[in-house]
Design a protein around this motif. Structure first.
Motif, PDB file in Angstrom:
ATOM      1  N   TYR A  27       0.834  -1.201   0.000  1.00  0.00           N
ATOM      2  CA  TYR A  27       0.000   0.000   0.000  1.00  0.00           C
ATOM      3  C   TYR A  27       0.871   1.254   0.000  1.00  0.00           C
ATOM      4  N   GLY A  28       1.947   1.229   0.758  1.00  0.00           N
ATOM      5  CA  GLY A  28       2.782   2.411   0.912  1.00  0.00           C
ATOM      6  C   GLY A  28       3.338   2.938  -0.391  1.00  0.00           C
ATOM      7  N   THR A  29       3.710   2.060  -1.302  1.00  0.00           N
ATOM      8  CA  THR A  29       4.283   2.507  -2.573  1.00  0.00           C
ATOM      9  C   THR A  29       3.252   2.575  -3.691  1.00  0.00           C
ATOM     10  N   GLY A  30       1.979   2.247  -3.385  1.00  0.00           N
ATOM     11  CA  GLY A  30       0.910   2.477  -4.344  1.00  0.00           C
ATOM     12  C   GLY A  30       0.465   1.267  -5.140  1.00  0.00           C
ATOM     13  N   GLN A  31       1.012   0.075  -4.856  1.00  0.00           N
ATOM     14  CA  GLN A  31       0.569  -1.113  -5.591  1.00  0.00           C
ATOM     15  C   GLN A  31      -0.833  -1.551  -5.163  1.00  0.00           C
ATOM     16  N   LEU A  39      11.381   1.291   3.885  1.00  0.00           N
ATOM     17  CA  LEU A  39      12.316   1.325   5.016  1.00  0.00           C
ATOM     18  C   LEU A  39      12.075   2.548   5.893  1.00  0.00           C
ATOM     19  N   VAL A  40      11.517   3.620   5.332  1.00  0.00           N
ATOM     20  CA  VAL A  40      11.248   4.833   6.118  1.00  0.00           C
ATOM     21  C   VAL A  40       9.777   4.954   6.509  1.00  0.00           C
ATOM     22  N   ALA A  41       8.975   3.923   6.249  1.00  0.00           N
ATOM     23  CA  ALA A  41       7.559   3.982   6.599  1.00  0.00           C
ATOM     24  C   ALA A  41       7.387   4.183   8.101  1.00  0.00           C
ATOM     25  N   GLY A  42       6.550   5.151   8.463  1.00  0.00           N
ATOM     26  CA  GLY A  42       6.264   5.409   9.865  1.00  0.00           C
ATOM     27  C   GLY A  42       7.390   6.072  10.627  1.00  0.00           C
ATOM     28  N   GLU A  43       8.439   6.474   9.933  1.00  0.00           N
ATOM     29  CA  GLU A  43       9.618   7.052  10.591  1.00  0.00           C
ATOM     30  C   GLU A  43       9.610   8.578  10.484  1.00  0.00           C
ATOM     31  N   ILE A  44      10.309   9.220  11.436  1.00  0.00           N
ATOM     32  CA  ILE A  44      10.645  10.640  11.338  1.00  0.00           C
ATOM     33  C   ILE A  44      12.163  10.710  11.220  1.00  0.00           C
ATOM     34  N   ARG A 103       3.162  10.140   2.056  1.00  0.00           N
ATOM     35  CA  ARG A 103       1.885  10.320   2.741  1.00  0.00           C
ATOM     36  C   ARG A 103       1.207   8.981   2.994  1.00  0.00           C
ATOM     37  N   ARG A 104       1.290   8.071   2.028  1.00  0.00           N
ATOM     38  CA  ARG A 104       0.662   6.759   2.195  1.00  0.00           C
ATOM     39  C   ARG A 104       1.329   5.976   3.319  1.00  0.00           C
ATOM     40  N   MET A 105       2.646   6.138   3.464  1.00  0.00           N
ATOM     41  CA  MET A 105       3.363   5.359   4.487  1.00  0.00           C
ATOM     42  C   MET A 105       3.737   6.191   5.709  1.00  0.00           C
ATOM     43  N   ASN A 106       3.275   7.447   5.747  1.00  0.00           N
ATOM     44  CA  ASN A 106       3.549   8.350   6.869  1.00  0.00           C
ATOM     45  C   ASN A 106       5.047   8.442   7.157  1.00  0.00           C
TER      46      ASN A 106
END
Length: 426
Positions: free
Chosen positions: A205-209, A237-242, A360-363
């Protein structure tokens, strides 16, 4: 995913941006769900405020020995109303999300208008199609004549759109992958990464597939997905990260198998290795600040171009038009290579700037240095991905470009260290 504030601020502009991709207006439906969600939340807040007041009134009445039945009944009714309003807000939010997540990224202003690949714009070309002095063969004719490319064995093992390579061609495929990954790590500054080939729903989902392109993917019986490209795990790898600003840009590369169902491609490229269910690719992913992503896009594309140049191939850079730009991309360069056997240009790499769409999809966010130490001040990252390049298509291009009249194939100099020093196959 899109920023709802952009839709609110300029719904007509948002619809005009979608129209560039040939899509119908969506702002009205999105804003209707947004309004319903906000109205339910506002009413729920008002109900909560009244409940808080009721709590005080009930306490005061009890202290004074008064009757609290009516007040408590009102409180119970408000609690039920708030639960219903919360459900309304969640339903509206889910409906709004469903509308937004099905829409592609908005296009960069530099993307030309157009409906399909016929409207793409060639920006520059490296080299000219060679005059070989004999009738060139296609890659599968070369490979089969050498006895090193076996489609019959692959069909027996797995069905259509697979290939068995043997001997020097199997080694050439490995050499291409090793050369590419070494170049990107040693000279282009990418960090080599080994990634899972199976990922979960959230990663796709994060990359749009997902959810739009599930039919293009292979799914396992336990609900995981085979990656269509290493872009998927690398970007996530950066999903949900700041991420701290001083660590940017992040540049990752991986040489991995890729798996694609090729849904909708029946009858296309049925001969040879051009369109396979399984292939290897050297993938590049970059994570940047918004103001750096345009320059990073140019840099990434140049990294892929160097691969083609050093392999002695004839190639050109193409800017994709509005109708041919992929779902997650705001701007894409394709690199096309000339295949003498086909007498045609074929895509061998695609390098895309996705802006903050995937982030935005993976925050995935970063904290600017000026905001370090504060509780706020985060912004969405920009993500980019590119093929550096597709190994199977590079193999095809090497065979067709460097074929000789006697049926042998010259090995590009940069690959010879991985080929035991051999200069020729056949």
């Amino acid at each position: 995913m899109h920023d709802i504030r952009i839709v609110r601020a300029d719904p007509a502009g948002f619809d005009a941006a979608l129209a560039r991709r040939g899509l119908p207006p969506s702002a009205e439906a999105i804003l209707a769900q947004d309004a319903a969600r906000r109205a339910a939340q506002t009413t729920a807040q008002e109900a909560q405020s009244r409940r808080n007041q009721l709590s005080k009134e009930i306490g005061q009445a009890k202290r004074q020995g008064g009757d609290t039945v009516a007040l408590e009944a009102e409180g119970t009714a408000l609690r039920g109303r708030m639960e219903a309003l919360d459900a309304e807000a969640r339903a509206a939010d889910a409906a709004q999300t469903a509308l937004l997540e099905a829409l592609p990224n908005l296009l960069d202003p530099a993307v030309p208008e157009g409906r399909d690949e016929a409207d793409n714009v060639v920006l520059h070309q490296h080299g000219a199609p060679p005059e070989l002095g004999f009738a060139p063969k296609q890659h599968f004719e070369i490979g089969e004549a050498l006895g090193l490319m076996d489609f019959g064995a692959a069909a027996k093992l797995a069905g259509a759109r697979f290939t068995v390579l043997r001997g020097a061609l199997a080694r050439l495929e490995r050499a291409l992958g090793q050369y590419m990954i070494s170049l990107h790590v040693d000279e282009h500054g990418y960090s080599e990464t080994s990634v899972p080939l199976l990922v979960n729903d959230a990663t796709m989902y994060g990359t749009g597939q997902l959810p739009k392109f599930s039919e293009d993917l292979f799914r396992t019986t336990d609900g995981r997905w085979l990656i269509p490209t290493a872009e998927v795990p690398l970007t996530n790898l950066v999903a949900g990260e700041i991420v701290a600003e001083n660590t940017l840009p992040l540049r990752f590369t991986a040489l991995s198998p890729c798996f694609r169902s090729e849904a909708g491609s029946a009858g296309r490229d049925t001969r040879g290795m051009l369109r396979q269910h399984q292939f290897s690719k050297a993938e590049m992913v970059a994570i940047t600040r918004p103001e750096d992503s345009a320059a990073e896009h140019e840099r990434m594309t140049q990294c892929a171009e160097r691969v083609l140049t050093e392999l002695g191939l004839v190639w050109r850079r193409v800017l994709l038009c509005a109708g041919d730009t992929g779902f997650s991309a705001t701007k894409t360069y394709d690199l096309e290579v000339w295949l003498p056997g086909q007498g045609a240009w074929r895509e061998i790499s695609s390098c895309s700037n996705c802006g903050d769409f995937q982030a935005r999809r993976m925050n995935a966010r970063y904290r600017p240095e000026a905001a370090q130490g504060s509780k706020g001040g985060t912004a969405f990252l920009h993500t980019l991905n590119g093929s550096g390049v597709a190994v199977g298509r590079a193999l095809i291009a090497v065979l067709e470009t460097h074929q000789q009249a006697d049926g042998s194939v010259l090995i590009p100099a940069v690959l010879r260290p991985w080929m035991g020093g051999s200069e020729r196959i056949g």
